[in-house]
Design an enzyme around this catalytic site. Structure first.
Site, PDB file in Angstrom:
ATOM      1  N   GLY A   1     -46.050  74.638 -45.332  1.00  0.00           N
ATOM      2  CA  GLY A   1     -46.734  75.923 -45.233  1.00  0.00           C
ATOM      3  C   GLY A   1     -48.161  75.818 -45.722  1.00  0.00           C
ATOM      4  O   GLY A   1     -48.498  74.916 -46.502  1.00  0.00           O
TER       5      GLY A   1
ATOM      6  N   GLN B   1     -56.149  78.654 -48.978  1.00  0.00           N
ATOM      7  CA  GLN B   1     -56.123  77.228 -49.308  1.00  0.00           C
ATOM      8  C   GLN B   1     -57.188  76.432 -48.550  1.00  0.00           C
ATOM      9  O   GLN B   1     -57.523  75.315 -48.946  1.00  0.00           O
ATOM     10  CB  GLN B   1     -54.741  76.626 -49.021  1.00  0.00           C
ATOM     11  CG  GLN B   1     -53.669  77.166 -49.962  1.00  0.00           C
ATOM     12  CD  GLN B   1     -52.330  76.528 -49.683  1.00  0.00           C
ATOM     13  OE1 GLN B   1     -51.609  76.961 -48.802  1.00  0.00           O
ATOM     14  NE2 GLN B   1     -52.007  75.477 -50.417  1.00  0.00           N
TER      15      GLN B   1
ATOM     16  N   CYS C   1     -46.943  72.474 -54.139  1.00  0.00           N
ATOM     17  CA  CYS C   1     -47.979  73.184 -53.378  1.00  0.00           C
ATOM     18  C   CYS C   1     -49.087  72.194 -53.049  1.00  0.00           C
ATOM     19  O   CYS C   1     -49.470  71.393 -53.902  1.00  0.00           O
ATOM     20  CB  CYS C   1     -48.525  74.323 -54.232  1.00  0.00           C
ATOM     21  SG  CYS C   1     -49.870  75.230 -53.457  1.00  0.00           S
ATOM     22  N   LEU C   2     -49.601  72.267 -51.817  1.00  0.00           N
ATOM     23  CA  LEU C   2     -50.685  71.360 -51.417  1.00  0.00           C
ATOM     24  C   LEU C   2     -51.940  71.570 -52.270  1.00  0.00           C
ATOM     25  O   LEU C   2     -52.769  70.677 -52.370  1.00  0.00           O
ATOM     26  CB  LEU C   2     -51.029  71.564 -49.933  1.00  0.00           C
ATOM     27  CG  LEU C   2     -49.912  71.197 -48.935  1.00  0.00           C
ATOM     28  CD1 LEU C   2     -50.332  71.577 -47.517  1.00  0.00           C
ATOM     29  CD2 LEU C   2     -49.571  69.717 -49.008  1.00  0.00           C
TER      30      LEU C   2
ATOM     31  N   HIS D   1     -43.631  81.788 -51.193  1.00  0.00           N
ATOM     32  CA  HIS D   1     -44.698  80.944 -51.732  1.00  0.00           C
ATOM     33  C   HIS D   1     -46.026  81.266 -51.028  1.00  0.00           C
ATOM     34  O   HIS D   1     -47.065  81.436 -51.680  1.00  0.00           O
ATOM     35  CB  HIS D   1     -44.303  79.471 -51.544  1.00  0.00           C
ATOM     36  CG  HIS D   1     -45.320  78.491 -52.007  1.00  0.00           C
ATOM     37  ND1 HIS D   1     -45.147  77.707 -53.121  1.00  0.00           N
ATOM     38  CD2 HIS D   1     -46.544  78.160 -51.505  1.00  0.00           C
ATOM     39  CE1 HIS D   1     -46.221  76.933 -53.284  1.00  0.00           C
ATOM     40  NE2 HIS D   1     -47.079  77.192 -52.314  1.00  0.00           N
ATOM     41  N   GLU D   2     -45.983  81.388 -49.691  1.00  0.00           N
ATOM     42  CA  GLU D   2     -47.220  81.658 -48.935  1.00  0.00           C
ATOM     43  C   GLU D   2     -47.710  83.088 -49.162  1.00  0.00           C
ATOM     44  O   GLU D   2     -48.915  83.318 -49.256  1.00  0.00           O
ATOM     45  CB  GLU D   2     -47.025  81.374 -47.440  1.00  0.00           C
ATOM     46  CG  GLU D   2     -46.612  79.949 -47.094  1.00  0.00           C
ATOM     47  CD  GLU D   2     -47.447  78.868 -47.768  1.00  0.00           C
ATOM     48  OE1 GLU D   2     -48.666  79.083 -47.977  1.00  0.00           O
ATOM     49  OE2 GLU D   2     -46.888  77.815 -48.117  1.00  0.00           O
TER      50      GLU D   2
ATOM     51  N   HIS E   1     -49.715  83.181 -52.214  1.00  0.00           N
ATOM     52  CA  HIS E   1     -51.083  82.683 -52.015  1.00  0.00           C
ATOM     53  C   HIS E   1     -52.017  83.820 -51.582  1.00  0.00           C
ATOM     54  O   HIS E   1     -53.179  83.851 -51.983  1.00  0.00           O
ATOM     55  CB  HIS E   1     -51.120  81.600 -50.928  1.00  0.00           C
ATOM     56  CG  HIS E   1     -50.859  80.219 -51.432  1.00  0.00           C
ATOM     57  ND1 HIS E   1     -51.651  79.598 -52.383  1.00  0.00           N
ATOM     58  CD2 HIS E   1     -49.909  79.310 -51.106  1.00  0.00           C
ATOM     59  CE1 HIS E   1     -51.184  78.383 -52.619  1.00  0.00           C
ATOM     60  NE2 HIS E   1     -50.121  78.184 -51.865  1.00  0.00           N
TER      61      HIS E   1
END
Ligand code: NI
Length: 169
Positions: A45, A50, A92-93, A134-135, A138
């Site tokens: 995701g 991000q 997480c990226l 999670h997204e 963000h």
């Protein structure tokens, strides 16, 4: 175009993103870039903040490109329902090399627009429900680290500060 993924500490990651007002060609390009960046990472995701855009858009594919129908693009998403509880390891990226157990609802129903502007609704459990949450976090400036408590969070934040000071973050 693959865009650089911002890391914990960058302002836009810690702010609330604004709704998309119109699905312009620029937004379409942004969505293409987000998909490409997510697959290249690779990740399951990616949210617009991000890649430095404070807009309420995310892309998710828990199959990481293996399932041709796995890609979900959501613009201006909102939760309709959330219930239950799951405890799983999460990363997480934007917080590379770190992960931690995060408490999330077990099931989520989410609605939003697809990239053509059509209303869509997804019901998810397990990893997909977790990815949605999670997204969504963000888009509100929350990273999984912010969901941890006490020493677990302090430990990660301290390590990130140390890496930042060393120019390795
Ligand atoms: Ni993330």
């Amino acid at each position: 175009m693959i865009r650089p993924i911002l890391k914990y500490g960058e302002g836009v990651l810690h702010e609330k993103a604004r709704p998309v007002e119109a699905l312009t060609p620029e937004i379409d390009t942004l969505i293409n870039d987000m998909i490409e960046t997510m697959y290249a990472a690779p990740g399951v995701g990616l949210a617009a903040p991000q890649v430095g855009e404070a807009l309420r858009i995310f892309v998710v594919d828990i199959s990481v490109g293996q399932d041709p129908n796995g890609l979900i693009v959501l613009v201006n998403p909102e939760f309709v329902e959330r219930d239950g509880m799951q405890l799983e390891d999460e990363g997480c990226l934007s917080v590379p090399t770190f992960n931690a157990t995060v408490v999330r609802p077990a099931r989520a129903v989410i609605k939003g627009l697809d990239r053509q502007g059509a209303e869509q609704r997804h019901e998810a459990t397990g990893l997909l429900a977790r990815a949605f949450q999670h997204e969504m976090d963000h888009l509100d400036g929350t990273l999984f680290v912010d969901r941890l408590r006490g020493i677990k969070r302090d430990l990660i934040v301290r390590k990130i500060r140390k890496l930042t000071r060393a120019g390795r973050w």
